[in-house]
Design a protein around this motif. Sequence first.
Motif, short mmCIF file in Angstrom:
data_model
loop_
_atom_site.label_atom_id
_atom_site.label_comp_id
_atom_site.label_asym_id
_atom_site.label_seq_id
_atom_site.Cartn_x
_atom_site.Cartn_y
_atom_site.Cartn_z
N ALA A 196 23.78 -6.51 -36.15
CA ALA A 196 23.00 -7.66 -36.63
C ALA A 196 22.03 -7.22 -37.72
O ALA A 196 21.85 -7.94 -38.71
CB ALA A 196 22.23 -8.29 -35.47
N TYR A 197 21.44 -6.06 -37.56
CA TYR A 197 20.53 -5.53 -38.58
C TYR A 197 21.27 -5.33 -39.91
O TYR A 197 20.70 -5.56 -40.97
CB TYR A 197 19.93 -4.21 -38.09
N ARG A 198 22.53 -4.94 -39.81
CA ARG A 198 23.34 -4.73 -41.02
C ARG A 198 24.02 -6.03 -41.48
O ARG A 198 24.88 -6.00 -42.35
CB ARG A 198 24.38 -3.66 -40.78
N ASP A 199 23.64 -7.15 -40.89
CA ASP A 199 24.15 -8.48 -41.25
C ASP A 199 25.66 -8.61 -41.01
O ASP A 199 26.39 -9.15 -41.82
CB ASP A 199 23.81 -8.80 -42.71
N GLN A 200 26.12 -8.11 -39.87
CA GLN A 200 27.53 -8.15 -39.52
C GLN A 200 27.75 -8.97 -38.25
O GLN A 200 26.94 -8.90 -37.33
CB GLN A 200 28.08 -6.75 -39.29
N SER A 249 26.14 -11.36 -33.27
CA SER A 249 25.78 -10.02 -32.81
C SER A 249 24.44 -10.03 -32.08
O SER A 249 24.25 -9.32 -31.08
CB SER A 249 25.71 -9.06 -34.00
N VAL A 250 23.51 -10.84 -32.57
CA VAL A 250 22.21 -10.96 -31.90
C VAL A 250 22.41 -11.53 -30.49
O VAL A 250 21.76 -11.08 -29.54
CB VAL A 250 21.25 -11.83 -32.73
N THR A 251 23.30 -12.49 -30.35
CA THR A 251 23.57 -13.09 -29.05
C THR A 251 24.09 -12.06 -28.06
O THR A 251 23.65 -12.01 -26.91
CB THR A 251 24.58 -14.25 -29.19
N VAL A 252 25.03 -11.24 -28.51
CA VAL A 252 25.57 -10.21 -27.61
C VAL A 252 24.50 -9.16 -27.28
O VAL A 252 24.41 -8.70 -26.15
CB VAL A 252 26.82 -9.56 -28.22
N SER A 290 29.36 -15.59 -29.19
CA SER A 290 29.43 -14.88 -30.47
C SER A 290 30.70 -15.24 -31.24
O SER A 290 30.73 -15.13 -32.46
CB SER A 290 29.35 -13.37 -30.26
N LEU A 291 31.73 -15.65 -30.53
CA LEU A 291 32.94 -16.13 -31.21
C LEU A 291 32.69 -17.44 -31.94
O LEU A 291 33.29 -17.70 -32.98
CB LEU A 291 34.08 -16.30 -30.21
N ALA A 292 31.84 -18.25 -31.38
CA ALA A 292 31.50 -19.53 -32.01
C ALA A 292 30.60 -19.33 -33.22
O ALA A 292 30.59 -20.18 -34.13
CB ALA A 292 30.84 -20.46 -31.00
N GLU A 293 29.84 -18.27 -33.24
CA GLU A 293 28.90 -18.00 -34.33
C GLU A 293 29.31 -16.70 -35.02
O GLU A 293 28.92 -15.62 -34.63
CB GLU A 293 27.49 -17.87 -33.76
N ARG A 294 30.12 -16.82 -36.03
CA ARG A 294 30.69 -15.64 -36.70
C ARG A 294 29.79 -15.14 -37.83
O ARG A 294 30.24 -14.85 -38.93
CB ARG A 294 32.09 -15.94 -37.23
#
Length: 119
Positions: A24-28, A96-99, A87-91
């Motif tokens: 998430a920090y790397r915007d992935q 990643s933040v959710t996980v 996280s599949l719904a929010e690509r």
Amino acid sequence: MLDALTLVTGVAALLLAAWCGWAAYRDQPTKDWHFIGMAVVTLLSVIQLVVGIVLLAQGEKPEQGTTIFVAYLLGAFACVPAAGFMSLAERTRWGSVTVAAGGVVLAVLEVRLYDIWGG
């Protein structure tokens, strides 16, 4: 309950949280490797669920009550898969933040399970 299993599950959940937090920090978004990590953590949660149910069936009792123990076991089991589906719904990075949040929640649930059992 098995202290080693609780510890391993909690540490694995925190490692997953750190890994997804780094993504998430790397915007992935979450990637296939993250889902493999989620599967490993979920497998540990399933093993813990089965061990907990077997111990209850053998007549052992948690100090703080069976109902709350089973509720926490089920919550720990469902935590990471729910975060993975979300996280599949929010690509985006927010998947990643959710996980990562799900991993932290699972680690906290592990501490609580240890406390409920009488650790």
